[in-house]
Design a protein around this motif. Structure first.
Motif, short mmCIF file in Angstrom:
data_model
loop_
_atom_site.label_atom_id
_atom_site.label_comp_id
_atom_site.label_asym_id
_atom_site.label_seq_id
_atom_site.Cartn_x
_atom_site.Cartn_y
_atom_site.Cartn_z
N ASN A 1 -7.64 18.90 61.66
CA ASN A 1 -6.36 19.13 63.01
C ASN A 1 -4.77 18.09 62.92
O ASN A 1 -3.96 18.84 62.91
N GLN A 2 -5.72 16.75 62.58
CA GLN A 2 -4.73 15.73 63.35
C GLN A 2 -4.10 15.58 61.94
O GLN A 2 -2.32 15.60 62.17
N ARG A 3 -4.30 15.89 60.62
CA ARG A 3 -3.40 15.15 59.63
C ARG A 3 -2.37 16.19 59.54
O ARG A 3 -1.64 15.76 58.83
N THR A 4 -2.95 17.92 59.43
CA THR A 4 -2.28 18.41 58.61
C THR A 4 -1.90 19.54 59.53
O THR A 4 -0.74 20.04 59.14
N THR B 1 0.40 24.24 69.39
CA THR B 1 0.47 23.29 68.24
C THR B 1 -1.29 23.25 68.02
O THR B 1 -1.41 23.43 69.39
N PRO B 2 -2.09 23.70 67.58
CA PRO B 2 -3.40 23.63 67.65
C PRO B 2 -4.74 22.63 67.79
O PRO B 2 -5.46 22.86 68.09
N GLY C 1 -4.87 4.45 76.15
CA GLY C 1 -5.11 5.35 75.50
C GLY C 1 -5.59 6.25 74.61
O GLY C 1 -4.29 6.46 75.68
N SER C 2 -5.73 6.68 73.83
CA SER C 2 -5.10 7.93 73.12
C SER C 2 -6.32 8.87 71.71
O SER C 2 -7.26 7.48 72.02
N VAL C 3 -6.51 10.29 72.29
CA VAL C 3 -7.50 10.95 71.60
C VAL C 3 -6.62 12.70 71.33
O VAL C 3 -5.43 12.47 71.94
N ALA C 4 -6.89 13.06 70.32
CA ALA C 4 -7.00 14.24 70.11
C ALA C 4 -7.75 15.47 69.46
O ALA C 4 -8.68 14.77 68.70
N SER C 5 -8.06 17.43 70.25
CA SER C 5 -8.65 17.46 69.98
C SER C 5 -8.26 18.50 69.46
O SER C 5 -7.28 19.19 70.73
N ALA C 6 -8.64 19.94 69.41
CA ALA C 6 -8.38 21.42 69.74
C ALA C 6 -7.86 21.59 71.07
O ALA C 6 -9.13 20.97 71.85
#
Lengths: 447, 435
Positions: free
Chosen positions: A152-155, B256-257, B323-328
């Protein structure tokens, strides 16, 4: 303030003397079980980089389980017969080091960077996970979620990455280089413990591995440690030669348009199938390195000159070639059009520039500058032993030998203008290429 | 010489290298320019780092992006050389120059070979002292900058960063992108770039460090020829600012997903007596990669993300904690719940002695490993000067870290961790989250 002396001095540039090749201080051994050992000495600081490279990457996967090489790389940080899940990284951290791993088409590599007196501990842990991985079922589902978030993050969150993925799939008609290293999402979702285990059993063995130790290390001491920990591991007799599905004759130009609402800056990019560096046979690859530099390597390159200085059709241009690859690699051009310039105009301008480059012949002074910069790079790289370690590890995992790596700087210096033009005519053929347009969804442009 | 002296302590199961001891010389050039030098003659090149304090925050009112555009133009023509001739000259010498503007400084990083050092320095001098700002170069680089600004507007990470900065800092220069907006950059004239050059690249805010194949005497002469003709004084520095952390979740809709999340709360700076206690606390919370509490809870146990990190931010005019994070999109609400819970738990129950010892051995052991090349050492030593750390910092830093006690860390956890002001910016289509 006038600075005439600077300009005048440039005439003398070819008189600069640099060593043709830096003294890498490299030792090479092969253990009884077939494991390669490379030691690169740099005693300026008491730091060592310890890496193990496996001659196995995503292009060695079986069909249907794309991403399993990378998935396994993640799982190697879990429990083994002798270590708890996460223990290796925690131990590295408690010792003030850092560790990580990476997967590519042709290799998977694991490394730690620690104080030099911790080398034995690293070797002990790395040799353990080469053969003793447990792969507990309860960790599979969670880690699969992690790699899907990584995708998800990269692509998925990056239209340019999705575009490259689609374009690569169109470039390779038969070879696994057309499948992304991280995996197709629908196949990643179905990756199982068994798939990871199958890959592990087939490829993780000393006779498929390269140990690289770089930094404040003595080659004989490294060899002794390698024999103690890695040398006792059983080789895998079932390991086969890496004869992967290869490209057929490519006969048709491919074109694609990728639209995504998240694209702010459209661009055109073309990739041609190109030969890679082969053992004992690196001349064509060296000529392609020079071609990429001359065409699109920076501010003074041909594409920049034609499309950014003489005309203002582009805000960015580039040419790219990486010869470190086990099988056929690619040569790529990119043009990012200026505002008001259509992708068709940008592509036409790119084609016209390539054509005029071939007609004009090679600018000897520019070629000399590039060669001088490559010689200087041999000086600068001595300041970065980790980069040297990567260079050897990647080359050996891509089918080259130590001798090939050490001959490479001289081969680059020996490239002639005729060789560059010949390889350009051979490679820059649109029947062997895919041309892609990355554009925004709402753009009206069609063609 | 580049020496990292190791003293081994027996206090822990794994004895660790205790201190880095790089031999830094403090020099002053004949013309009065101060610099730090580490001589290292084994490889025939020099790494030189310059910092001009103030950077993009010195943009004049209404001229946002002027410093950044000016800095991007330094290598696009200088002295007698236009952009192409300058590029050819640089390539001919195999020198590398990089020029960057950020909120607090303009950074110049240079590498050049011993065999043509004089010529490389003459070129760099022209870029710094005599940039041409030719009309065609301005338009060419302006178009590149605007292309980048437009791309940032559709990039979830940039959208989140821009929103967070605006919330924290409002009208202070920290509150907007240093590259400016399409409108502000379009309006910049050559005079604005000349003014930015005069305001920012001046000797009263300059810090210098050099590492490599050069003696103190030669470096002194080099610095005079390189920098003596810069103006003595420039624009006044901006004022300090207190970032506004409102708390809560702020969602920016973007199709965005995977949702991209920035979070933060107030923090303290390097000059605060509790800095090292907070540094240890941050390491345990989210600063140490796979070993941190957040990484264990959010990634290792639940598989909610590829990475979650925290870091203390010590700017010249503001200190905070990010801080940072990314999740669906369908999992990000749970991610934020877990982060909030960890924040609260750390504040309420503190850390263990074992966590403290692990963090200390990690931080003290990792420190000497940073000093492993001319380029990295030049970068570390110039930043030490900018942060006013003192030349003995390299030798004393690990002792100061080791002096941190469990009580110190748990006290700052109680005093500083502030779940009510912990503020989240989420860019994406998050499910189950709203402002």
């Amino acid at each position: 303030m006038p600075m005439k002396r600077v300009f005048a001095s440039l005439v003398a540039l070819s008189a600069f003397i640099l060593p043709a090749a830096a003294d890498d201080q490299v030792s090479h051994f092969t253990l009884q079980n077939g494991m390669d050992v490379v030691v690169i000495e740099d005693h300026r600081a008491p730091v060592v980089v310890h890496m193990v490279w496996y001659r196995a990457g995503s292009a060695d996967e079986k069909p249907g389980v794309s991403g399993v090489a990378h998935f396994l790389e993640h799982l190697l940080f879990k429990a083994t017969e002798n270590m708890e899940s996460g223990e290796l990284s925690a131990t590295v951290a408690r010792n003030g080091g850092r560790d990580n791993a990476f997967t590519s088409y042709d290799y998977t590599a694991y490394y730690q960077r620690v104080a030099a007196d911790r080398l034995e501990l690293m070797i002990r842990m790395e040799s353990d996970r080469m053969v003793n991985l447990k792969l507990a079922e309860d960790e599979i589902a969670t880690e699969r979620d992690v790699i899907i978030e990584e995708r998800n993050q990269r692509t998925e969150n990056n239209p340019a990455a999705l575009f490259r993925e689609q374009k690569n799939a169109a470039l390779y008609l038969n070879h696994r280089y057309g499948v992304p290293v991280i995996g197709w999402r629908h196949e990643m979702e179905g990756l199982t413990r068994q798939a990871a285990l199958d890959y592990y059993k087939q490829f993780y063995a000393p006779n498929n591995a390269i140990l690289v130790v770089a930094g404040d290390a003595d080659p004989q001491e490294v060899l002794a440690l390698a024999e103690t920990y890695y040398g006792v591991l059983e080789p895998n007799p079932a390991l086969e030669a890496r004869n992967r599905p290869s490209e057929p004759r490519q006969m048709a130009e491919r074109r694609m348009i990728f639209r995504d609402a998240r694209v702010a800056q459209p661009y055109v990019s073309r990739s041609y199938i190109a030969p890679e560096r082969d053992p004992g046979d690196q001349k064509k690859a060296a000529a392609l390195v020079m071609l990429a530099e001359l065409l699109g390597g920076g501010q003074t390159s041909w594409l920049t000159e034609k499309l950014q200085f003489e005309t203002q059709k582009a805000v960015y241009t580039g040419a790219f070639y990486d010869g470190l690859s086990l099988d056929d690699t690619s040569f790529s051009l990119v043009v990012v059009p200026a505002e008001g310039v259509s992708l068709q105009d940008a592509e036409d301008a790119m084609d016209a520039a390539v054509k005029s480059f071939l007609e004009a012949g090679i600018d000897t002074e520019q070629l000399d500058r590039i060669k001088f910069q490559l010689r200087a790079a041999q000086v600068y790289v001595r300041d970065d032993v980790e980069k040297l370690a990567n260079r050897y590890g990647e080359a050996l995992a891509s089918g080259l030998t130590i001798e090939d790596v050490q001959a490479w700087p001289d081969i680059l210096q020996a490239v002639t203008e005729d060789e560059i033009l010949a390889v350009a005519h051979e490679v820059l053929v649109r029947d062997h290429a895919v041309t892609g347009w990355l554009m925004s969804e709402d753009s009206g442009e069609i063609n | 010489m580049l020496q990292v002296v190791l003293a081994v302590t027996a206090a822990f199961a794994f004895a660790l290298p205790a201190r880095a001891n790089v031999d830094i010389q403090e020099i002053t050039s004949p013309g009065g320019i101060d610099a730090w030098l580490v001589e290292e003659h084994s490889i025939p090149f020099v790494a030189l780092e310059l910092r001009f304090k103030g950077g993009a925050s010195l943009d004049a009112p209404g001229k946002r992006g002027a410093t950044s555009l000016m800095v991007n133009l330094l290598e696009e023509g200088a002295g007698d050389l236009d952009a192409r001739a300058f590029a050819r000259a640089t390539e001919s010498l195999a020198a590398s120059f990089s020029f960057r503007a950020n909120d607090d400084s303009v950074s110049v990083s240079a590498k050049f070979l011993s065999e043509n050092r004089g010529q490389a320095v003459a070129l760099l001098r022209d870029a710094l002292v005599n940039p041409r700002f030719d009309a065609d170069a301005i338009e060419r680089v302006r178009a590149q900058v605007i292309s980048g600004i437009r791309s940032d507007l559709k990039d979830p990470d940039s959208i989140a960063g821009t929103k967070f900065a605006a919330m924290l800092f409002g009208d202070h220069p920290y509150g907007s992108n240093e590259d400016g907006t399409e409108n502000s950059v379009s309006a910049l004239a050559r005079d604005d770039l000349v003014a930015a050059h005069q305001a920012v690249l001046t000797r009263d805010r300059l810090f210098v460090s050099a590492v490599g194949d050069i003696t103190a005497d030669d470096l002194g002469r080099l610095l005079d020829s390189l920098l003596a003709d810069l103006p003595e004084t420039g624009a006044p520095q901006p004022s300090d600012v207190t970032p506004e952390f409102a708390g809560g979740v702020h969602v920016i809709d973007f199709d965005t997903p995977q949702s991209v999340v920035l979070f933060g709360q107030p923090g303290i700076g390097l000059d605060h007596p509790d800095f090292f206690a907070v540094y240890v606390l941050d390491t345990i919370l989210g600063g140490s990669g796979l070993e941190s509490r957040l990484m264990r809870e959010v990634r290792e146990k639940r598989g909610l993300t590829y990475g979650v990190y925290t870091y203390t931010v010590d700017k010249d005019h503001a200190d905070y904690w990010m801080g940072s994070v990314a999740s669906a999109n369908d999992r990000v609400a749970e991610t934020i719940d877990v982060i909030r819970a960890e924040w609260q738990k750390l504040r309420d129950t503190g850390i263990t002695q074992e966590e403290l010892e692990d963090a200390k051995t990690y931080l003290t052991g990792a420190y000497p490993l940073r000093f492993d090349g001319n380029g990295p050492i030049a970068n570390i030593t110039v930043n030490m000067q900018v942060s006013d750390m003192g030349i003995d910092y390299v030798a004393t830093r690990n002792d100061r870290l080791n002096a941190v006690t469990l009580d110190d860390v748990n006290r700052v956890a109680r005093e500083l961790l502030d779940p009510d002001r912990l503020t989240f910016v989420v860019v994406g289509r998050p499910q189950g989250l709203s402002n």
